[in-house]
Design an enzyme around this catalytic site. Structure first.
Site, mmCIF file in Angstrom:
data_model
loop_
_atom_site.group_PDB
_atom_site.id
_atom_site.type_symbol
_atom_site.label_atom_id
_atom_site.label_comp_id
_atom_site.label_asym_id
_atom_site.label_seq_id
_atom_site.Cartn_x
_atom_site.Cartn_y
_atom_site.Cartn_z
ATOM 1 N N HIS A 17 -50.834 -47.963 68.187
ATOM 2 C CA HIS A 17 -51.058 -46.745 67.394
ATOM 3 C C HIS A 17 -50.955 -47.061 65.900
ATOM 4 O O HIS A 17 -51.789 -46.621 65.095
ATOM 5 C CB HIS A 17 -50.007 -45.669 67.712
ATOM 6 C CG HIS A 17 -50.084 -45.089 69.071
ATOM 7 N ND1 HIS A 17 -48.969 -44.938 69.861
ATOM 8 C CD2 HIS A 17 -51.123 -44.605 69.794
ATOM 9 C CE1 HIS A 17 -49.315 -44.380 71.011
ATOM 10 N NE2 HIS A 17 -50.630 -44.172 70.994
ATOM 11 N N LYS A 41 -48.014 -31.420 79.812
ATOM 12 C CA LYS A 41 -47.353 -32.701 80.060
ATOM 13 C C LYS A 41 -45.856 -32.565 79.828
ATOM 14 O O LYS A 41 -45.404 -31.683 79.107
ATOM 15 C CB LYS A 41 -47.904 -33.783 79.121
ATOM 16 C CG LYS A 41 -49.317 -34.219 79.438
ATOM 17 C CD LYS A 41 -49.704 -35.390 78.553
ATOM 18 C CE LYS A 41 -51.088 -35.905 78.901
ATOM 19 N NZ LYS A 41 -51.428 -37.073 78.068
ATOM 20 N N ARG A 90 -59.325 -48.884 73.921
ATOM 21 C CA ARG A 90 -58.777 -50.129 74.469
ATOM 22 C C ARG A 90 -59.740 -50.761 75.459
ATOM 23 O O ARG A 90 -59.853 -51.968 75.536
ATOM 24 C CB ARG A 90 -57.449 -49.870 75.183
ATOM 25 C CG ARG A 90 -56.313 -49.505 74.273
ATOM 26 C CD ARG A 90 -55.122 -49.120 75.089
ATOM 27 N NE ARG A 90 -55.478 -47.940 75.884
ATOM 28 C CZ ARG A 90 -54.638 -47.062 76.375
ATOM 29 N NH1 ARG A 90 -53.367 -47.231 76.205
ATOM 30 N NH2 ARG A 90 -55.040 -46.016 77.058
ATOM 31 N N SER A 128 -48.384 -46.060 75.662
ATOM 32 C CA SER A 128 -47.041 -45.469 75.666
ATOM 33 C C SER A 128 -46.441 -45.494 77.067
ATOM 34 O O SER A 128 -45.243 -45.713 77.232
ATOM 35 C CB SER A 128 -47.092 -44.028 75.133
ATOM 36 O OG SER A 128 -47.458 -44.018 73.779
#
Length: 165
Positions: A17, A41, A90, A128
């Site tokens: 990040h 979440k 990614r 994460s």
């Protein structure tokens, strides 16, 4: 003024990040790191903690500001008069999802565009979730997160474990 938003949950902020933040801050006048408070979440850290952690790790980047938000990203962008959304990629799987989100955002607001940064190779595997899992099992996460975040991750996981006992 060219203002961009780099949105995410940042639970916790990773070196990947931070890499995207530093690189994107170089091409805009102001970068707002938008910390999403997603009610769907259950994050490890509260939105306030995530904002605090991010403010600490970006304190030396003068054109970066950190703010929490909830709701639609396009509404947050309108509120800040930001026309650019920054996203990191990614892998191919990220691209598919991010492309759909970018196209949806353009339908919702034609003024907003998305810029994609491919992740630096050294962080291509990092998320994460990976950090939290590694920390949960006692692995060294110093190569994954900024130094100021390491202790906080371990402490939060200990707290969570105590609550579950």
């Amino acid at each position: 003024m060219k203002r961009a938003i780099y949105p995410g949950s940042f639970d916790p902020v990773t070196l990947g990040h931070l890499d995207i933040i530093k690189r994107s801050a170089k091409i805009v006048d102001e970068l707002v790191v938008g910390v999403l408070n997603n009610n769907l979440k259950t994050p490890l850290f509260s939105v306030e903690n995530r904002v605090k952690m991010l403010k600490e790790v970006v304190k030396d980047i003068p054109n970066v500001r950190v703010m929490a938000f909830e709701g639609l990203l396009v509404d947050f962008a309108k509120k800040l008069d930001a026309k650019i959304i920054v996203r990191g990629l990614r892998a191919v799987t990220d691209f598919e999802y991010e492309l759909q989100m970018s196209q949806t955002n353009m339908v919702l607001d034609k003024e907003i565009d998305t810029i994609f940064f491919t992740t630096s190779l050294e962080y291509a595997y990092l998320s994460s979730s990976t950090v939290k899992e590694a920390a949960f099992y006692g692995a060294d996460i110093s190569r994954f997160v900024p130094e100021s975040v390491i202790h906080q991750v371990y402490e939060k996981l200990k707290e969570k474990e105590k609550k579950n006992e």
